[in-house]
Design an enzyme around this catalytic site. Sequence first.
Site, mmCIF file in Angstrom:
data_model
loop_
_atom_site.group_PDB
_atom_site.id
_atom_site.type_symbol
_atom_site.label_atom_id
_atom_site.label_comp_id
_atom_site.label_asym_id
_atom_site.label_seq_id
_atom_site.Cartn_x
_atom_site.Cartn_y
_atom_site.Cartn_z
ATOM 1 N N ASP A 146 18.536 -68.236 -4.457
ATOM 2 C CA ASP A 146 18.380 -67.737 -3.244
ATOM 3 C C ASP A 146 18.469 -66.242 -3.291
ATOM 4 O O ASP A 146 18.164 -65.614 -4.011
ATOM 5 C CB ASP A 146 19.666 -68.455 -2.374
ATOM 6 N N SER A 147 19.365 -65.553 -2.066
ATOM 7 C CA SER A 147 19.521 -64.298 -2.125
ATOM 8 C C SER A 147 20.187 -63.589 -3.161
ATOM 9 O O SER A 147 19.701 -62.750 -3.627
ATOM 10 C CB SER A 147 20.149 -63.936 -0.673
ATOM 11 N N LEU A 148 21.217 -64.079 -3.789
ATOM 12 C CA LEU A 148 21.802 -63.684 -4.784
ATOM 13 C C LEU A 148 20.874 -63.518 -6.069
ATOM 14 O O LEU A 148 20.827 -62.590 -6.925
ATOM 15 C CB LEU A 148 23.010 -64.514 -5.259
ATOM 16 N N TYR A 152 19.020 -59.702 -3.190
ATOM 17 C CA TYR A 152 19.076 -58.988 -2.006
ATOM 18 C C TYR A 152 20.276 -58.201 -1.734
ATOM 19 O O TYR A 152 21.587 -58.209 -1.971
ATOM 20 C CB TYR A 152 19.416 -60.319 -1.000
#
Length: 205
Positions: A146-148, A152
């Site tokens: 995901d964002s990690l 991000y």
Amino acid sequence: MSRVTAAAVLVAALVTLSGGSAAVSAPGALDQAHTAGRVTKQVQYTWPGVYFEGRFRGTSVGISLNDSTNYYDVQIDGRTVSTLTKPGRTTYWVRNLSNAEHRVRLAKRSESPWAVGEFVGFVAGSGGAVLSKPVARTRQIEFIGDSLTAGYGNMSTTRDCSTNGGVDRNTNADLSFGALTSRALNADYQINAFSGRGMVRNYGG
């Protein structure tokens, strides 16, 4: 007029119309650049962590893009020489290099699930030449997350990015943990991740 003579006249006419030589198609962007990211045959993409690597000889190189959304790092011989901010349809030039063989790398820093970017290709400067693309690395690593995983906001020095350029400017997938791990292992990498899109559930449900 015999059939042989007629055929010879037709061939001569075709050669004259084409300027005396057969037309040669320009090489495609993926013929001259190595990539391991999620890229279509039209060399378009939305995912983070996309990069293009090439080789050229000469004192300058152009990087042709069609992208008004994303941020990119331009690297020559392993060193970042420029960051492109939403470049649009353009050819960005790196000049005043030594007259030798060099490596060029274009790395997409940001995410763009809502917009498509396009890599058009590398262009040799006057007196130079684009060389055969680098070979793929033996190791290939895929990162799903995901964002990690997408990196991000990983360049921001504050928790809130709104006061120092925003999230896109402060995101660099090429310095995410996946990219750093891959370089340490001399591996190509692919990042399958968008911020807010989880493997079990998305942000906000």
